[in-house]
Write an enzyme that holds these catalytic residues in place. Structure first.
Site, PDB file in Angstrom:
ATOM      1  N   GLY A  86       0.836  -1.197   0.000  1.00 21.09           N
ATOM      2  CA  GLY A  86       0.000   0.000   0.000  1.00 21.09           C
ATOM      3  C   GLY A  86       0.869   1.245   0.000  1.00 21.09           C
ATOM      4  O   GLY A  86       1.961   1.253  -0.567  1.00 21.09           O
ATOM      5  N   GLU A  87       0.384   2.322   0.611  1.00 18.45           N
ATOM      6  CA  GLU A  87       1.117   3.596   0.712  1.00 18.45           C
ATOM      7  C   GLU A  87       1.324   4.274  -0.638  1.00 18.45           C
ATOM      8  O   GLU A  87       2.040   5.261  -0.736  1.00 18.45           O
ATOM      9  CB  GLU A  87       2.507   3.408   1.340  1.00 18.45           C
ATOM     10  CG  GLU A  87       2.542   2.783   2.689  1.00 18.45           C
ATOM     11  CD  GLU A  87       3.966   2.632   3.237  1.00 18.45           C
ATOM     12  OE1 GLU A  87       4.932   3.024   2.553  1.00 18.45           O
ATOM     13  OE2 GLU A  87       4.089   2.111   4.359  1.00 18.45           O
ATOM     14  N   GLY A  88       0.746   3.744  -1.706  1.00 17.63           N
ATOM     15  CA  GLY A  88       1.035   4.269  -3.033  1.00 17.63           C
ATOM     16  C   GLY A  88       2.351   3.778  -3.587  1.00 17.63           C
ATOM     17  O   GLY A  88       2.823   4.286  -4.610  1.00 17.63           O
TER      18      GLY A  88
END
Length: 342
Positions: free
Chosen positions: A305-307
């Protein structure tokens, strides 16, 4: 419960009014590509990326000068069902880590000169536990979408979307189950590292949510507000705003793609300006991307996640623009083209 329709009607009107691709700009890129010092098609998808950039930026000379990673963070009431290996407090702790520059996404953004913004979506107020009630009411859902639209203020020419939120892969799995059907187990992965018992609780939570809200799940926006999270709603808003401002979008993994799936279910062309950054190792991401018609740029077995996947893919998009704009043509380089071969 009767649905007012009014706030969601505003969203539907925005989607209906989205601009289409600038094919004249794409054709200019295609024409120049034929003159570059390389065999036709030899750069594969990098050539397609340059055309995609041009079509959605509306520029015959696509560029990536101000790329931006936006991470939206929200907390989920469904964590009360024991669906995560980490406590909800980790969401805020990770935002503090982002601010301190200590997360993986910070290093990726620094490596590829990407702007980075993080948005705290009322972390002290979890959404409703969707196994018991609606995650959001209609007005709160639309207000959060509007917040996501405002995230683009300040300007960018390439938007990478990411998220942070303990419990949000459970929300994403519920959204996919609602949109596409099938067994909850098919859509549920191990998220942050669930053991077997935790995975069983996650599957049970998705099953309970689908059963509770089933009468309302034919409307994708109802799926969003009943089963989604604030970060998913904000990402929907950011995708819509990017389209209206002619900003191409790179989607991250399982949770971000759930937001895109909501918009795709409303209008399939609504995410034509989006490209899949990577294939997540979480859940049934490959199946979702196939349904959306998105071939991922990367497949690195990531599920952070987190971009992070979108940000890594941004390096390829930046390279595609640089290659297209910087390469010499056959005429400029004095290199014989295919038609000039003796």
């Amino acid at each position: 419960m009767a649905v007012s329709g009014l706030p969601f009607d505003d969203i539907r009107e925005l989607i209906a009014a989205m601009p289409g691709p600038d094919m004249a700009a794409a054709n200019l890129v295609r024409a120049r590509d034929k003159e570059l010092t390389k065999p036709a098609g030899s750069l594969g998808r990098m050539e397609e990326i340059a055309e995609w950039l041009a079509a959605w930026q509306g520029k015959g000379k696509p560029s990536v000068d101000r790329p931006l990673v936006c991470v939206f963070a929200g907390n989920h009431g469904v964590v009360a069902q024991g669906v995560s290996a980490f406590p909800q407090a980790v969401t805020r702790q990770m935002l503090e880590n982002f601010a301190a520059g200590g997360a993986a996404i910070n290093q990726i953004c620094a490596a590829f000169d990407l702007g980075f913004k993080v948005f705290d979506l009322a972390l002290d107020l979890s959404t409703g536990d969707f196994t018991q009630t609606d995650a959001l009411d209609e007005r709160a859902c639309v207000a959060t979408m509007a917040f996501g639209m405002e995230a683009l203020v300040g300007g960018t020419d390439l938007l990478c979307l990411g998220e942070m939120g303990i419990g949000n892969t459970t929300s994403a799995a519920a959204i996919y189950a609602a949109l596409y059907g099938g067994d909850a187990a098919f859509w549920c992965g191990r998220g942050t590292g669930l053991d077997d018992d935790g995975l069983k609780r996650k599957i049970a939570a998705v099953e309970a949510g689908i059963a509770l809200h089933r009468p309302h799940l034919k409307d994708p926006l109802e799926v969003l507000r009943r089963l989604g999270g604030r970060e998913v709603a904000a990402i929907c808003g950011a995708i819509i705003a990017a389209r209206s401002q002619r900003i191409p979008v790179i989607l991250d993994g399982y949770v971000v793609t759930a937001a895109a799936a909501i918009l795709h279910a409303i209008e399939p062309s609504a995410i034509d300006h989006c490209i899949a950054g990577h294939l997540s190792a979480e859940g049934a991401h490959a199946q979702v991307l196939a349904t959306l018609g998105k071939a991922p740029l990367l497949a690195l077995d990531m599920r952070l996640g987190e971009g992070s996947g979108a940000a890594l893919a941004a390096s390829l998009v930046k390279a595609a623009a640089a290659i297209h704009n910087g390469m010499a043509t056959f005429a400029q380089a004095g290199v014989a083209g295919k038609d000039q071969a003796s």
